[in-house]
Design a protein around this motif. Sequence first.
Motif, PDB file in Angstrom:
ATOM      1  N   ASN A 112       3.540  21.156  11.230  1.00 55.87           N
ATOM      2  CA  ASN A 112       3.517  19.634  11.719  1.00 55.87           C
ATOM      3  C   ASN A 112       4.950  19.237  12.228  1.00 55.87           C
ATOM      4  OD1 ASN A 112       0.967  18.997  11.302  1.00 55.87           O
ATOM      5  ND2 ASN A 112       1.413  18.184   9.036  1.00 55.87           N
ATOM      6  N   LYS A 113       6.056  19.781  11.470  1.00 58.62           N
ATOM      7  CA  LYS A 113       7.487  19.590  11.756  1.00 58.62           C
ATOM      8  C   LYS A 113       7.646  20.118  13.420  1.00 58.62           C
ATOM      9  CE  LYS A 113      11.813  20.281  10.313  1.00 58.62           C
ATOM     10  NZ  LYS A 113      12.521  21.303   9.921  1.00 58.62           N
ATOM     11  N   GLU A 114       7.036  21.263  13.309  1.00 57.94           N
ATOM     12  CA  GLU A 114       7.289  21.978  14.612  1.00 57.94           C
ATOM     13  C   GLU A 114       6.563  21.129  15.710  1.00 57.94           C
ATOM     14  OE1 GLU A 114       8.663  25.463  16.790  1.00 57.94           O
ATOM     15  OE2 GLU A 114       9.128  24.845  14.813  1.00 57.94           O
ATOM     16  N   ILE A 115       5.229  20.766  15.432  1.00 53.33           N
ATOM     17  CA  ILE A 115       4.435  19.979  16.568  1.00 53.33           C
ATOM     18  C   ILE A 115       5.364  18.722  16.783  1.00 53.33           C
ATOM     19  CG2 ILE A 115       2.443  18.760  16.589  1.00 53.33           C
ATOM     20  CD1 ILE A 115       1.102  20.863  14.961  1.00 53.33           C
ATOM     21  N   SER A 116       5.578  17.848  15.698  1.00 47.63           N
ATOM     22  CA  SER A 116       6.331  16.621  16.190  1.00 47.63           C
ATOM     23  C   SER A 116       7.586  16.824  16.809  1.00 47.63           C
ATOM     24  CB  SER A 116       6.674  15.959  14.757  1.00 47.63           C
ATOM     25  OG  SER A 116       7.133  16.859  13.964  1.00 47.63           O
ATOM     26  N   GLU A 117       8.438  18.127  16.572  1.00 49.11           N
ATOM     27  CA  GLU A 117       9.661  18.184  17.444  1.00 49.11           C
ATOM     28  C   GLU A 117       8.925  18.622  19.007  1.00 49.11           C
ATOM     29  OE1 GLU A 117      11.931  21.477  15.777  1.00 49.11           O
ATOM     30  OE2 GLU A 117      12.384  20.152  13.836  1.00 49.11           O
ATOM     31  N   GLN A 118       8.026  19.119  18.816  1.00 49.38           N
ATOM     32  CA  GLN A 118       7.541  19.719  20.127  1.00 49.38           C
ATOM     33  C   GLN A 118       6.942  18.352  20.989  1.00 49.38           C
ATOM     34  OE1 GLN A 118       7.446  22.928  21.844  1.00 49.38           O
ATOM     35  NE2 GLN A 118       8.466  23.694  20.056  1.00 49.38           N
ATOM     36  N   ILE A 119       6.377  17.609  20.289  1.00 50.79           N
ATOM     37  CA  ILE A 119       5.896  16.342  21.196  1.00 50.79           C
ATOM     38  C   ILE A 119       6.952  15.592  21.454  1.00 50.79           C
ATOM     39  CG2 ILE A 119       4.564  14.316  20.691  1.00 50.79           C
ATOM     40  CD1 ILE A 119       2.522  15.907  18.916  1.00 50.79           C
ATOM     41  N   SER A 120       7.927  15.360  20.589  1.00 43.92           N
ATOM     42  CA  SER A 120       8.995  14.575  21.153  1.00 43.92           C
ATOM     43  C   SER A 120       9.799  15.123  22.345  1.00 43.92           C
ATOM     44  CB  SER A 120      10.031  14.326  19.928  1.00 43.92           C
ATOM     45  OG  SER A 120      10.599  15.533  19.264  1.00 43.92           O
ATOM     46  N   SER A 121       9.777  16.722  22.322  1.00 46.07           N
ATOM     47  CA  SER A 121      10.562  16.893  23.471  1.00 46.07           C
ATOM     48  C   SER A 121       9.502  17.308  24.413  1.00 46.07           C
ATOM     49  CB  SER A 121      11.059  18.522  23.172  1.00 46.07           C
ATOM     50  OG  SER A 121       9.736  19.373  22.570  1.00 46.07           O
ATOM     51  N   PHE A 122       8.242  17.030  24.098  1.00 42.17           N
ATOM     52  CA  PHE A 122       6.975  17.243  25.164  1.00 42.17           C
ATOM     53  C   PHE A 122       7.310  16.048  26.311  1.00 42.17           C
ATOM     54  CE2 PHE A 122       2.548  17.385  25.891  1.00 42.17           C
ATOM     55  CZ  PHE A 122       2.240  18.661  25.918  1.00 42.17           C
ATOM     56  N   HIS A 123       7.429  15.018  25.887  1.00 34.47           N
ATOM     57  CA  HIS A 123       7.683  13.775  27.005  1.00 34.47           C
ATOM     58  C   HIS A 123       8.769  14.103  27.862  1.00 34.47           C
ATOM     59  CE1 HIS A 123       4.634  11.666  24.806  1.00 34.47           C
ATOM     60  NE2 HIS A 123       5.349  11.877  23.739  1.00 34.47           N
ATOM     61  N   GLU A 124       9.757  14.641  27.479  1.00 34.17           N
ATOM     62  CA  GLU A 124      10.883  15.132  28.390  1.00 34.17           C
ATOM     63  C   GLU A 124      10.817  16.284  29.197  1.00 34.17           C
ATOM     64  OE1 GLU A 124      13.827  16.103  25.280  1.00 34.17           O
ATOM     65  OE2 GLU A 124      13.352  14.148  24.205  1.00 34.17           O
ATOM     66  N   LEU A 125       9.657  16.923  28.963  1.00 37.10           N
ATOM     67  CA  LEU A 125       9.382  18.363  29.827  1.00 37.10           C
ATOM     68  C   LEU A 125       8.438  17.786  31.064  1.00 37.10           C
ATOM     69  CD1 LEU A 125       8.070  20.558  27.152  1.00 37.10           C
ATOM     70  CD2 LEU A 125      10.207  20.904  28.176  1.00 37.10           C
TER      71      LEU A 125
END
Length: 436
Positions: free
Chosen positions: A33-46
């Motif tokens: 989950n942590k990984e996912i939320s980190e990924q999601i937050s960095s997601f928007h920046e991608l």
Amino acid sequence: QIENEVMDVSMPIFADKIHLGEVRVGFSLKTLNKEISEQISSFHELGLEKRNEALTMLFFLSLCFIAVGIVLAYFLARDMSNPILELAHYAQRIGQGDFGFRFSLKRKDELGLLSRTMNEMALQINEKNKALLDAHTLLEKRVRDRTQELLLAKDKAEAANRAKSNFLANMSHEIRTPMNGVIGMTQLALLTTPPPEQREYLELIEKSSNRLLKVINDILDFSKIEANKVTLVEERFNLRDTIATTIREFSFKAKEKGIPLNWSVQDEIPDAFIGDADRLSQILINLIGNAIKFTQAGSVTVRVTKEYAELDELIAHFSVTDTGIGISPEYQASIFEAFSQADESHSRPYEGTGLGLAICARLVSLMHGHIWVESPEGQGSTFHFTVLLKKAPPAELGQNGNGTQQELPAEPSLAHTGTQLQILLAEDNLVNQKVA
Ligand code: ADP
């Protein structure tokens, strides 16, 4: 199932279609989950391309997790269910009484412990079973040995009894011969018209000798029967004549005591039979003799009725009823045993050996019948017996029974015939030759 950041994977365990339980493996999804939320937050920046790349990676990562979960659950379940199935199989064999195997799961967990305990239990049951089997075999052997010993003892006892009966039979015969001499000579001496005093002595000798002879005859008869030396003859005889002759033997004694002696044979019973008339008469003599002996007033009645008949055989039921002293219920049970007499005070005034009824019982059983007594208190006694009689063709013997009280046939008399008879007599004993 996913709940509170934990993914539960569960697999049921079945043994022989029975649901034994299940293996559950839980995966914490926190890191994911942590990984996912980190990924999601960095997601928007991608950028779009990077986003797609990240999504694909995420997708494969999740797929990997799920695959690993399933494989792990499968192996764990197999690791649990196989030994349980094995244990179930051994339990089944033990249940069927098969203890001849050893097994133990090479595991350090509870299943391993369970398997070792089961093995131990099977061993113990096996040993107890063996001990039980040994005890059973030993017991069987003991019973066999004991039965063998008892059979031997029984044979020995029977042989001794036969030897005793043989001895008695021989002795009785040896005693009977001189007794005949004593009685015969006494009768001859009585014919010589002795003076009154000598006559009295001689009559007493005769009476005593006759009593002694009766005792000896009883013993001889009884021991002959006991030694299986009695075989019944098969001769044609007339039933009514046999009874009439037997009754006649007692007519004097009955008259002397003032006791009427009646007899009747049921109409349906024919006259002609094949069998042992002398032995039948002997039973009647014993029973009628006792009836007169133990009766002071009243009467004695002999009856013969048909109990059962077939074309060539008939079961006749004889009864001898008296109005005498009766027999106590406690004594009735043992009355047909040898040497048995009612208590001393009861039979003291009456002479006898206590063998008569035992002889009757054995003769009746030789004639395929049975004997019993009825004695309601204060009403005298009735002795019953049945015998199996073979019917003879009626042609040679006429029927004359009328079913009521019979006239006694007249004594045959040679005096009036005037015929001269020649007699051949064979006798080896000197004294008896003289008597004869
Ligand atoms: P015993 O020679 O002594 O008469 P039994 O075997 O014929 O021997 O009879 C045994 C005993 O049974 C007798 O002593 C008597 O006590 C009893 N008993 C037999 N018949 C009669 C009867 N008709 N009435 C009373 N008592 C009887």
